[in-house]
Design a protein around this motif. Structure first.
Motif, PDB file in Angstrom:
ATOM      1  N   ASN A  21       0.934  -1.106   0.231  1.00  0.00           N
ATOM      2  CA  ASN A  21      -0.059   0.230  -0.353  1.00  0.00           C
ATOM      3  C   ASN A  21       0.570   1.154  -0.065  1.00  0.00           C
ATOM      4  O   ASN A  21       0.411   2.510   0.308  1.00  0.00           O
ATOM      5  N   LEU A  22       2.100   1.140  -0.448  1.00  0.00           N
ATOM      6  CA  LEU A  22       2.997   2.048  -0.521  1.00  0.00           C
ATOM      7  C   LEU A  22       2.646   3.532  -1.038  1.00  0.00           C
ATOM      8  O   LEU A  22       2.843   4.127  -1.363  1.00  0.00           O
ATOM      9  N   ARG A  23       2.653   2.594  -2.810  1.00  0.00           N
ATOM     10  CA  ARG A  23       1.862   3.569  -3.806  1.00  0.00           C
ATOM     11  C   ARG A  23       0.659   3.809  -3.984  1.00  0.00           C
ATOM     12  O   ARG A  23      -0.066   2.848  -4.126  1.00  0.00           O
ATOM     13  N   PRO A  24       0.062   4.801  -5.041  1.00  0.00           N
ATOM     14  CA  PRO A  24      -1.048   4.983  -5.238  1.00  0.00           C
ATOM     15  C   PRO A  24      -0.763   4.042  -7.098  1.00  0.00           C
ATOM     16  O   PRO A  24      -2.224   3.734  -7.791  1.00  0.00           O
ATOM     17  N   VAL A  25      -0.079   4.123  -7.808  1.00  0.00           N
ATOM     18  CA  VAL A  25       0.359   3.671  -8.820  1.00  0.00           C
ATOM     19  C   VAL A  25       1.171   2.918  -8.636  1.00  0.00           C
ATOM     20  O   VAL A  25       2.325   3.275  -7.969  1.00  0.00           O
ATOM     21  N   TRP A  26       1.792   1.900  -9.540  1.00  0.00           N
ATOM     22  CA  TRP A  26       2.674   0.589  -8.584  1.00  0.00           C
ATOM     23  C   TRP A  26       3.489   0.059 -10.238  1.00  0.00           C
ATOM     24  O   TRP A  26       2.386  -0.400 -11.208  1.00  0.00           O
ATOM     25  N   ARG A  27       4.423  -0.533 -10.070  1.00  0.00           N
ATOM     26  CA  ARG A  27       5.229  -0.559 -11.376  1.00  0.00           C
ATOM     27  C   ARG A  27       5.222  -2.195 -11.956  1.00  0.00           C
ATOM     28  O   ARG A  27       4.891  -2.518 -11.109  1.00  0.00           O
ATOM     29  N   TYR A  28       5.021  -2.631 -12.999  1.00  0.00           N
ATOM     30  CA  TYR A  28       5.162  -3.952 -13.557  1.00  0.00           C
ATOM     31  C   TYR A  28       6.485  -4.626 -12.917  1.00  0.00           C
ATOM     32  O   TYR A  28       7.446  -4.228 -13.643  1.00  0.00           O
ATOM     33  N   GLY A  29       6.424  -5.967 -12.429  1.00  0.00           N
ATOM     34  CA  GLY A  29       7.391  -6.488 -12.136  1.00  0.00           C
ATOM     35  C   GLY A  29       7.975  -7.066 -13.169  1.00  0.00           C
ATOM     36  O   GLY A  29       9.737  -6.825 -12.989  1.00  0.00           O
ATOM     37  N   GLY A  30       8.057  -7.053 -14.079  1.00  0.00           N
ATOM     38  CA  GLY A  30       8.358  -7.321 -15.543  1.00  0.00           C
ATOM     39  C   GLY A  30       9.386  -5.810 -15.924  1.00  0.00           C
ATOM     40  O   GLY A  30      10.063  -6.309 -17.528  1.00  0.00           O
ATOM     41  N   ASN A  31       8.663  -4.433 -15.664  1.00  0.00           N
ATOM     42  CA  ASN A  31       9.725  -4.093 -16.369  1.00  0.00           C
ATOM     43  C   ASN A  31      11.475  -3.886 -16.729  1.00  0.00           C
ATOM     44  O   ASN A  31      12.102  -4.769 -15.919  1.00  0.00           O
ATOM     45  N   PRO A  32      11.686  -3.557 -17.818  1.00  0.00           N
ATOM     46  CA  PRO A  32      11.152  -2.972 -19.121  1.00  0.00           C
ATOM     47  C   PRO A  32      10.597  -3.949 -19.571  1.00  0.00           C
ATOM     48  O   PRO A  32      10.973  -5.391 -19.859  1.00  0.00           O
ATOM     49  N   ILE A  33       9.353  -3.220 -20.468  1.00  0.00           N
ATOM     50  CA  ILE A  33       8.923  -4.757 -21.245  1.00  0.00           C
ATOM     51  C   ILE A  33       9.680  -4.691 -22.799  1.00  0.00           C
ATOM     52  O   ILE A  33       9.033  -5.090 -23.400  1.00  0.00           O
ATOM     53  N   ILE A  34      10.075  -3.511 -23.285  1.00  0.00           N
ATOM     54  CA  ILE A  34      10.406  -3.578 -24.370  1.00  0.00           C
ATOM     55  C   ILE A  34      12.712  -2.502 -23.970  1.00  0.00           C
ATOM     56  O   ILE A  34      12.450  -1.377 -23.418  1.00  0.00           O
ATOM     57  N   GLY A  35      13.591  -2.896 -24.622  1.00  0.00           N
ATOM     58  CA  GLY A  35      14.720  -3.208 -24.372  1.00  0.00           C
ATOM     59  C   GLY A  35      15.362  -2.582 -24.821  1.00  0.00           C
ATOM     60  O   GLY A  35      14.660  -1.611 -26.179  1.00  0.00           O
ATOM     61  N   PRO A  40      15.637  -4.430 -35.618  1.00  0.00           N
ATOM     62  CA  PRO A  40      16.774  -4.089 -36.975  1.00  0.00           C
ATOM     63  C   PRO A  40      16.820  -2.964 -37.952  1.00  0.00           C
ATOM     64  O   PRO A  40      15.718  -1.960 -37.628  1.00  0.00           O
ATOM     65  N   GLY A  41      17.752  -1.426 -36.854  1.00  0.00           N
ATOM     66  CA  GLY A  41      18.178  -0.149 -37.477  1.00  0.00           C
ATOM     67  C   GLY A  41      17.563   0.576 -36.225  1.00  0.00           C
ATOM     68  O   GLY A  41      17.109   1.580 -36.654  1.00  0.00           O
ATOM     69  N   VAL A  42      16.703   0.087 -35.063  1.00  0.00           N
ATOM     70  CA  VAL A  42      16.475   0.926 -34.365  1.00  0.00           C
ATOM     71  C   VAL A  42      17.255   1.133 -33.055  1.00  0.00           C
ATOM     72  O   VAL A  42      17.020  -0.967 -31.816  1.00  0.00           O
ATOM     73  N   ALA A  43      17.768   1.567 -32.528  1.00  0.00           N
ATOM     74  CA  ALA A  43      18.132   1.615 -31.063  1.00  0.00           C
ATOM     75  C   ALA A  43      17.958   1.731 -30.184  1.00  0.00           C
ATOM     76  O   ALA A  43      17.985   0.254 -29.170  1.00  0.00           O
ATOM     77  N   ARG A  44      16.445   2.118 -29.361  1.00  0.00           N
ATOM     78  CA  ARG A  44      16.130   2.260 -28.312  1.00  0.00           C
ATOM     79  C   ARG A  44      14.403   2.383 -29.083  1.00  0.00           C
ATOM     80  O   ARG A  44      14.404   3.485 -29.801  1.00  0.00           O
ATOM     81  N   ILE A  45      13.609   2.240 -27.639  1.00  0.00           N
ATOM     82  CA  ILE A  45      12.455   2.374 -28.418  1.00  0.00           C
ATOM     83  C   ILE A  45      11.702   2.486 -26.934  1.00  0.00           C
ATOM     84  O   ILE A  45      12.047   2.055 -25.896  1.00  0.00           O
ATOM     85  N   PHE A  46      11.099   3.878 -26.816  1.00  0.00           N
ATOM     86  CA  PHE A  46      10.252   4.523 -25.078  1.00  0.00           C
ATOM     87  C   PHE A  46       9.042   5.094 -25.846  1.00  0.00           C
ATOM     88  O   PHE A  46       8.828   4.967 -27.316  1.00  0.00           O
ATOM     89  N   ASN A  47       8.634   6.525 -25.712  1.00  0.00           N
ATOM     90  CA  ASN A  47       7.852   7.484 -25.500  1.00  0.00           C
ATOM     91  C   ASN A  47       6.651   6.733 -26.039  1.00  0.00           C
ATOM     92  O   ASN A  47       6.473   7.584 -27.819  1.00  0.00           O
ATOM     93  N   SER A  48       5.790   5.249 -25.915  1.00  0.00           N
ATOM     94  CA  SER A  48       5.225   4.786 -26.951  1.00  0.00           C
ATOM     95  C   SER A  48       3.748   4.431 -27.026  1.00  0.00           C
ATOM     96  O   SER A  48       3.647   5.128 -25.287  1.00  0.00           O
ATOM     97  N   ALA A  49       2.997   4.011 -27.734  1.00  0.00           N
ATOM     98  CA  ALA A  49       1.140   4.908 -27.582  1.00  0.00           C
ATOM     99  C   ALA A  49       1.008   2.863 -27.614  1.00  0.00           C
ATOM    100  O   ALA A  49       0.716   2.605 -28.649  1.00  0.00           O
TER     101      ALA A  49
END
Ligand code: BMA
Length: 337
Positions: A21-35, A40-49
């Motif tokens: 009950n420490l936080r109102p929002v909790w992280r997924y234990g398997g984070n990060p879901i995209i490493g 191919p040709g993509v170094a990083r994926i982030f800020n996505s919908a």
């Protein structure tokens, strides 16, 4: 408290129970879901919908290519957690059917309105501004008119018309690492002509969001108001720190803020948020919600390097926002001067 979510059932929403009950929002234990180096040709994926699509999920992903230029890629997933990415950039066409490829494209949002999927992103328009396109099948993508003159970022549509018009949140900016910024809202009858601009929320006064704020996920409709997750930025001697905040906007007049949490909901504290291409960035761009249970799954970019997920429920997070509500005059006004 029992909040009513006004929206669709999503029984297969990605989910993990609250660990404490420490936080109102909790992280997924398997984070990060995209490493790193996800395709191919993509170094990083982030800020996505991400949105539900057919039996699974579809996403628009900010892929930083190996030449450093960001573009938007499509991805599909059965469970919303493990993703398959298309290796070609999204092939936009303009209104006349001619191919259109932005010089760069980043921080996409994805919103469904009446069966049409809208992608909204930041692109070059003689400086950073907003690009938009629509699709019904994720095969052909028609570019729409740019809604604003430069400079602007962090635009996201509401998932339905309000009093007969489309609504778009955005954050006027400069073309660089903007040292200011409030959230505004604009109206359109047709997704082409945008006007009746109103101010929604100011940066600060809380220190964690004192430099700038920007809309994140598409608003979630509830009987308490539109629930938004947004980013708030503070300045330190080592640069900006991006955290996630939450607020409730009036259902009928969304330039009026009903409640705004004075505390951040999430701030960088895990290795994948604190360490990366840009350290200390937690940047929400999407939230799924199951109207039956009130479960919410949030997708956020972490350190401009990874995608993380976090969970909450409408009850948990709206209860927390209301208990820690602190509004300024700028927030509660109609936003017109
Ligand atoms: C902002 C945007 C985001 C990025 C953030 C932190 O200006 O460019 O895409 O996550 O900076 O670098």
């Amino acid at each position: 408290m029992s909040v009513k979510v006004i929206g669709a059932s999503l029984p297969n929403i990605p989910w993990q129970d609250k660990p404490d009950n420490l936080r109102p929002v909790w992280r997924y234990g398997g984070n990060p879901i995209i490493g790193r180096n996800p395709s191919p040709g993509v170094a990083r994926i982030f800020n996505s919908a991400v949105l539900p699509y057919k039996d699974g999920y579809v996403g628009v992903f900010r892929g930083e290519q190996t030449d450093g230029v960001p573009h938007i890629y499509l991805g599909f997933s059965a469970d919303g957690i493990k993703w398959d990415f298309q290796t070609e950039k999204i092939p936009f066409t303009d209104g006349g059917g001619q191919p259109f490829m932005p010089r760069y494209a980043y921080d996409p949002r994805l919103v469904e309105i009446e069966g049409v999927y809208y992608i909204i992103w930041c692109q070059d328009f003689f400086g950073a501004s907003i690009g938009m396109a629509k699709t019904v099948d994720f095969k052909t993508f028609t570019r729409l008119e740019n809604p604003f003159i430069p400079f602007n970022r962090n635009a996201v549509l509401f998932p339905r018309k309000i009093n007969g018009t489309f609504r778009l949140l955005s954050r006027p900016s400069d073309s660089g690492h903007t040292p200011f910024g409030d959230i505004f809202i604009s109206e359109s009858p047709d997704m082409e002509f945008w006007g009746r601009h109103r101010h929604v929320m100011s940066r600060g006064p809380a220190w964690w969001e004192s430099v700038k704020i920007g809309a994140g996920s598409a608003p979630i409709e509830t009987d308490q108001g539109w629930l938004i997750f947004y980013h708030g930025v503070t300045g330190t001697c080592n640069g900006f720190v991006y955290s996630m905040g939450g607020a409730l906007l009036d259902l009928e007049q969304p330039s009026v803020v009903k409640a705004r949490c004075k505390n951040f909901l999430l701030t960088p504290e895990e290795w994948y948020e604190e360490r990366g291409f840009v350290p200390n960035v937690l940047f929400p761009c999407a939230a799924l919600c199951d109207a039956d249970t009130g479960r919410i799954a949030i997708y956020y970019g972490a350190a401009d390097s990874y995608v993380g997920m976090a969970f909450t429920t409408a009850d948990d997070v709206i209860g927390y926002i209301k208990r820690n509500n602190e509004l300024s005059e700028d927030d509660t006004g109609t936003g017109r001067r």
